[in-house]
Write an enzyme that holds these catalytic residues in place. Structure first.
Site, PDB file in Angstrom:
ATOM      1  N   SER A   4       0.828  -1.219   0.000  1.00 17.75           N
ATOM      2  CA  SER A   4       0.000   0.000   0.000  1.00 17.75           C
ATOM      3  C   SER A   4       0.857   1.261   0.000  1.00 17.75           C
ATOM      4  O   SER A   4       1.414   1.619  -1.014  1.00 17.75           O
ATOM      5  CB  SER A   4      -1.020   0.024   1.135  1.00 17.75           C
TER       6      SER A   4
ATOM      7  N   HIS B 273       4.607  13.959   5.977  1.00 21.05           N
ATOM      8  CA  HIS B 273       4.444  15.362   5.594  1.00 21.05           C
ATOM      9  C   HIS B 273       4.995  16.201   6.746  1.00 21.05           C
ATOM     10  O   HIS B 273       4.642  15.946   7.906  1.00 21.05           O
ATOM     11  CB  HIS B 273       2.976  15.702   5.350  1.00 21.05           C
TER      12      HIS B 273
ATOM     13  N   CYS C  35      -1.664  -3.739   3.290  1.00 23.43           N
ATOM     14  CA  CYS C  35      -2.613  -4.830   3.045  1.00 23.43           C
ATOM     15  C   CYS C  35      -1.922  -6.191   3.150  1.00 23.43           C
ATOM     16  O   CYS C  35      -2.500  -7.205   2.768  1.00 23.43           O
ATOM     17  CB  CYS C  35      -3.234  -4.674   1.656  1.00 23.43           C
TER      18      CYS C  35
END
Length: 124
Positions: A71, A76, A91
């Site tokens: 995934s 940030h 996943c």
């Protein structure tokens, strides 16, 4: 919708760990190459396979997105506030997003942080 129910044998596994990091090392938050390296190391620790990494310098901050086979991992940063957000979603039943998240927290030097975990699995 099933809320608060843990699936015994999900057909689709989805584990997400995300949070906000405070009082981080300002120099690390500005360093694109260092953040990319931290994500690579976190993926390894979480037993995830990186397919690609992209980064963008936005003002003093940096956004780093790693697409993993399972995934994604994102960081940030807002160095001017010594703040970062981190999201690790996988996943893969063989992976540990929690271990990857904790590694990122350590490497960003966060003095405090929030942590959220979501089970996004499905039985179909």
């Amino acid at each position: 919708m099933m809320m608060g129910v843990e699936l015994a044998f999900p057909k689709v596994v989805g584990k997400q760990v995300y949070g906000s990091l405070y009082e981080c090392d300002e120099d690390v938050l500005k360093d694109t190459k260092r953040l990319e390296q931290i994500i690579k190391e976190a993926a390894d620790i979480g037993n995830m396979n990186i397919l690609d990494i992209k980064s963008w310098k936005i003002g003093e901050g940096v956004s780093v997105v790693a697409i993993i086979l399972e995934s994604h991992i994102t960081i940030h940063t807002w160095p001017e506030y010594r703040f970062a957000t981190v999201d690790v979603y996988s996943c893969g039943p063989h992976t540990s997003p929690l271990n990857a998240f904790r590694y990122i927290v350590e490497k960003l030097g966060a003095k405090r942080y929030t942590i959220n975990e979501a089970d996004r699995s499905s039985e179909f």
